[in-house]
Design an enzyme around this catalytic site. Structure first.
Site, PDB file in Angstrom:
ATOM      1  N   GLU A 114       0.826  -1.212   0.000  1.00 21.37           N
ATOM      2  CA  GLU A 114       0.000   0.000   0.000  1.00 21.37           C
ATOM      3  C   GLU A 114       0.856   1.256   0.000  1.00 21.37           C
ATOM      4  OE1 GLU A 114      -3.115   0.224  -0.585  1.00 21.37           O
ATOM      5  OE2 GLU A 114      -3.305  -1.938  -0.697  1.00 21.37           O
ATOM      6  N   TYR A 172      -7.049   6.115   4.530  1.00 23.03           N
ATOM      7  CA  TYR A 172      -6.963   5.108   3.478  1.00 23.03           C
ATOM      8  C   TYR A 172      -6.154   3.896   3.950  1.00 23.03           C
ATOM      9  CZ  TYR A 172      -5.474   2.460  -0.482  1.00 23.03           C
ATOM     10  OH  TYR A 172      -5.218   1.394  -1.302  1.00 23.03           O
ATOM     11  N   ASP A 227      -9.730   4.980  -2.367  1.00 23.82           N
ATOM     12  CA  ASP A 227      -8.639   5.721  -3.000  1.00 23.82           C
ATOM     13  C   ASP A 227      -9.216   6.527  -4.168  1.00 23.82           C
ATOM     14  OD1 ASP A 227      -9.066   3.974  -5.091  1.00 23.82           O
ATOM     15  OD2 ASP A 227      -6.996   3.235  -5.175  1.00 23.82           O
TER      16      ASP A 227
END
Ligand code: SF4
Length: 361
Positions: free
Chosen positions: A59, A142, A160
């Site tokens: 990520e 996020y 996102d």
């Protein structure tokens, strides 16, 4: 499927467009999107693991870097730092060297800060729940939800840029020239869309769909399986064409000329870290030696400019400057969040003695 309020961004708002989204519309989106994902899913290595560290690494790398560039670097990183503990124990200079070339190097420092915090406070075991993940250093809305969903398979929305765009277009209408709702309202809507027990596939599918089919500038509406239920489909082409026309007109009149990347502060920040990474451990460089390595026509008169870049990197924890740069007054006053080329108030002769190294810790 709804999530608890404790797992939402604070005070998500509601608005007439969100209130008008019907359950049947959401169900149709869930079915269409999951069917598409089942047939088109990308086989990515971080989808074959539920190890929170490996998920977090992916990520962080994917936040500002494309998948093809991340793939080899994700594997190489795990060879070098196979566990959270290994990353936590490594010198920050080594971490920055391993990250070199991916850009936005503060991500590497943040990643190591998370590793050190989890090792120190949680015995190396990544927390599972969103509020605790949010309390980790450098972890935002996020990333906290990405770990909860992609490592722990919780049914939470992961919003996102791609996901925002898809949800907005399908459920609300065209997101151009500007979105109908703000991020908080979109989070509230996203909470309603996660199918029970399918959160992992749902979020991965939305991301893939947004990067392959419903792209920002050239959505493939003609072949899109969601076209029959998409509120943007009738007008998205026109809306995008009008937006591009407006951009072109602005470009003809008063838009500033594009600055080459090799002239930007971001480029030189990367060059500085690369030059320091090539030095023996803790050796460092003077400003002039550093300048000669990053800029073929560097001259001593550019010390203040270079010192400004170094001061910003020092403040971000990416380099160590000795003597440490003075904090600029504007930052002390809270008026300017970031200094780039502005020199700290240090005399030109003093700057000749500044040594710069990668962090010692
Ligand atoms: S029809 Fe077009 S705008 Fe709507 S989801 Fe598909 S690609 Fe996106």
């Amino acid at each position: 499927m709804t999530q608890s309020a404790a797992q939402s961004p604070k005070n998500p708002g509601t608005s007439p467009p969100i209130a008008q989204v019907e359950g049947a519309q959401i169900s149709a989106l869930q079915t269409g999107l999951l069917d598409w994902y089942a047939a088109n899913r990308r086989d990515l290595p971080w989808r074959q693991t539920r190890d929170p560290y490996r998920v977090l690494l992916a990520e962080m790398m994917l936040q500002q870097t494309q998948v093809p560039r991340v793939l080899p670097r994700w594997h190489a990183w795990l060879e070098r730092f196979p566990t959270l503990e290994a990353l936590a124990a490594a010198p920050t200079a080594d971490v920055l060297r391993e990250w070199s070339g991916l850009g936005y190097n503060s991500r590497a420092v943040r990643l190591q800060a998370v590793a050190r915090h989890v090792v120190a406070e949680y015995a190396g075991i990544m927390p599972r729940d969103v509020p605790t993940l949010l309390a980790l250093p450098g972890i935002g809305e996020y990333t906290a939800r990405a770990i909860a969903c992609f490592a722990h398979e919780q049914d939470v929305p992961v919003l996102d840029t791609n996901v925002k765009r898809v949800l907005h277009r399908v459920l609300l209408g065209p997101d151009v020239p500007k979105p109908l709702v703000n991020d908080r309202q979109l989070w509230a809507l996203a909470e309603r869309t996660v199918p029970i027990g399918r959160g992992y596939d749902w979020n991965q599918g939305l991301m893939d769909f947004g990067s392959i089919i419903c792209t920002a500038r050239k959505p493939a509406c003609l072949v899109c399986p969601l076209r029959p239920i998409c509120r943007a489909a009738p007008t998205i082409g026109t809306a995008l064409a009008e937006q591009q026309g407006a951009r072109r007109r602005a470009g003809r009149s008063d838009a500033p000329a594009a600055v080459p990347f090799t002239s930007t502060a971001r480029f030189f920040r990367g060059q500085i870290l690369r030059a320091l990474g090539a030095q023996p451990a803790n050796a460092g460089l003077t400003l002039d030696a550093l300048g000669a390595r990053i800029k073929p026509d560097y001259a001593a008169a550019e010390r203040p400019w270079l010192h400004g870049l170094v001061a910003a990197l020092h403040r971000d924890g990416l380099v160590t400057a000795d003597p440490a740069p003075a904090r600029p007054a504007a930052v002390r006053d809270g008026a300017a969040p970031y200094m780039t080329e502005n020199a700290a108030p240090t005399a030109q002769d003093d700057l000749a003695n500044v040594r710069v190294t990668l962090p010692h810790g």
